[in-house]
Design a protein around this motif. Structure first.
Motif: not given
Length: 475
Positions: A176-182, A435-448
């Motif tokens: 359902q999200n990038a975290e699950e995929l990872l 060192n990533a500051k922004v997870p992909l799921d956060k960007v997806i939420d922000t996009m929505w």
């Protein structure tokens, strides 16, 4: 609700210029025909009317929504219809005021009167359309569909019914999200493409998966080939001149080849300098979207308006980065790209009518960035970082097509999305993902959230931005 989205749901073969405004209405017309058949109404249809709402109405003519509906009602398949047949079918309908419903029954159909453009929006989605069949027994049968982006079509009642029930995805690795995929890649010690492949194997044979993936690629390759070898002015009234032909001629010079595969090998022989890399990538992207604007066959990736990003980035890898790459890398790229696209669809939208162009070019750039990162040797967390970087720099991108056509600024935006994808992949490859500051799921939420905040006139309505700043009559 867990949603299973196959590679072949995210990447579909269809006709341009738009997945949500052309392919979606086309598929909706096909579904309406099936409903008529299932309800035993098909043989007593006397007349058909179609109402378009919201964005489908406001930009429908520029997106050929009306033509797509007629082709769908005629029983034509967008994957396989010979492109040369389209004008003949449409002209016959207009001249005779008859439509061969499902390629079987001839019924009255008046093009100017029976496709109605209603500017009001239906509450469920910006892209709504209602089909009404008038029957010989003096009754009517109506059905409303919503084209939600990427060629996906839904009915509101079906969606609401699903929400009342918990439906488990049949995939071995439901995502359902990038975290699950990872997490799956870590737990299973697999790459993202390997996780996707396991999911696909739960639905079809390995031979079928491999065949269909390569069919997608061959369609992309042929599209680039046609675009690079076609001259002229694009239809629609903007008088946009094709540019891929001249750019391609300047890059390849005198060369001998007779088909798309030989063409690919010829480009590989070319010694490409740095500045030419940008030109080649731009040429590939322009070629695809010029074919798309001319009602040609493209692969929706994830939409038609953004169809040039993924093939141009994959072509970049094959002709510039790795001349030894072949089917293995092509299939790997497409599987990763599709999974990233599906995560965006589940968490946000891939419809410009709902989210602006960030939902199309932004998502396609993220898909291409992640896919490129994996085949260049990136780890799963670097792949997701590449997708995040690409989308981060498309947030807020509006959709304001001049004249409702998928031409300005749409065609050029594919070149920008492709270049950003390559850059995002390179940045991710050079970064420790810890060192990533922004997870992909956060960007997806922000996009929505950005999509919901965006003024509706910047969501594929041609009521704001360039669409009103530039007078089409002056083009």
């Amino acid at each position: 609700m867990e949603e299973c989205i196959s590679v072949f749901d995210m990447l579909k073969i269809g006709i341009g210029p738009s997945s949500s405004h052309t392919l979606g209405p086309w598929r909706a017309a096909e579904r309406f025909l099936r409903e008529l058949q299932n309800e035993n109404y098909f043989k007593i249809v006397n007349h058909i009317k179609v109402d378009l709402y919201g964005s489908l109405s406001l930009t429908g003519k520029g997106h050929a929504s009306d033509l797509a509906i007629m082709l769908g009602l005629s029983g034509q398949d967008p994957e396989y219809i010979p492109i040369k047949n389209i004008d003949k079918i449409i002209n016959n309908i207009k001249e005779k005021n008859l439509i061969l419903l499902g390629n079987e029954i001839s019924v009255p159909f008046f093009f100017e009167q029976d496709i109605i453009f209603n500017k009001n929006f239906l509450p469920f989605h910006a892209n709504g359309l209602t089909f009404t069949a008038h029957l010989l027994d003096n009754t009517e049968y109506s059905s409303t569909f919503y084209s939600i982006g990427g060629g996906f079509v839904v009915k509101e009642e079906r969606v609401n019914a699903i929400k009342k029930h918990v439906i488990k995805c049949a995939f071995p690795f439901p995502i359902q999200n990038a975290e699950e995929l990872l997490n799956y890649t870590i737990d299973q010690n697999k790459s993202i493409s390997e996780i996707v492949y396991e999911n696909e194997k739960s639905m079809r044979s390995e031979e079928s998966i491999d065949y269909e993936l390569m069919r997608l690629w061959h369609t992309m390759l042929e599209c680039m080939y046609i675009g690079c070898h076609s001259e002229g002015i694009l239809p629609g009234g903007l008088n946009v001149r094709r540019r891929a032909f001249d750019m391609h001629q300047g890059l390849i010079g005198l060369a001998n080849y007779s088909n798309p595969q030989e063409w690919l090998e010829e480009i590989r022989k070319t010694k490409v300098k740095f500045r030419q890399i940008l030109k080649w990538v731009s040429c590939f992207a322009l070629a695809v979207n010029e074919v798309n604007a001319d009602l040609g066959r493209v692969v929706t990736a994830p939409t038609n308006g953004s169809a040039g990003v993924i093939p141009s980035v994959l072509m970049y890898y094959l002709v510039i980065e790795n001349h030894k790459a072949g089917n293995k890398e092509i299939k790997q790229f497409l599987m990763v790209a599709s999974e990233i696209g599906s995560v965006f669809k589940k968490g946000s939208t891939i419809s410009a009518a709902m989210g602006g162009c960030q939902a199309e070019i932004g998502v396609s750039s993220a898909m291409a960035a992640g896919a490129l990162c994996e085949i260049m040797g990136g780890t799963p967390d670097q792949v997701l970082m590449a997708a995040e970087i690409a989308m981060e720099h498309h947030l807020g991108l509006t959709c304001d097509p001049i004249g409702g056509l998928v031409q300005i600024p749409c065609i050029e935006r594919n070149t920008m999305g492709a270049i950003k994808a390559i850059h995002a992949a390179e940045l991710a490859m050079e970064t420790d993902a810890k060192n990533a500051k922004v997870p992909l799921d956060k960007v997806i939420d922000t996009m929505w959230q950005t999509a919901k905040d965006m003024n509706s006139k910047y969501k594929e309505t041609s009521e704001g931005g360039l669409a009103v700043a530039v007078n089409m009559a002056d083009c």
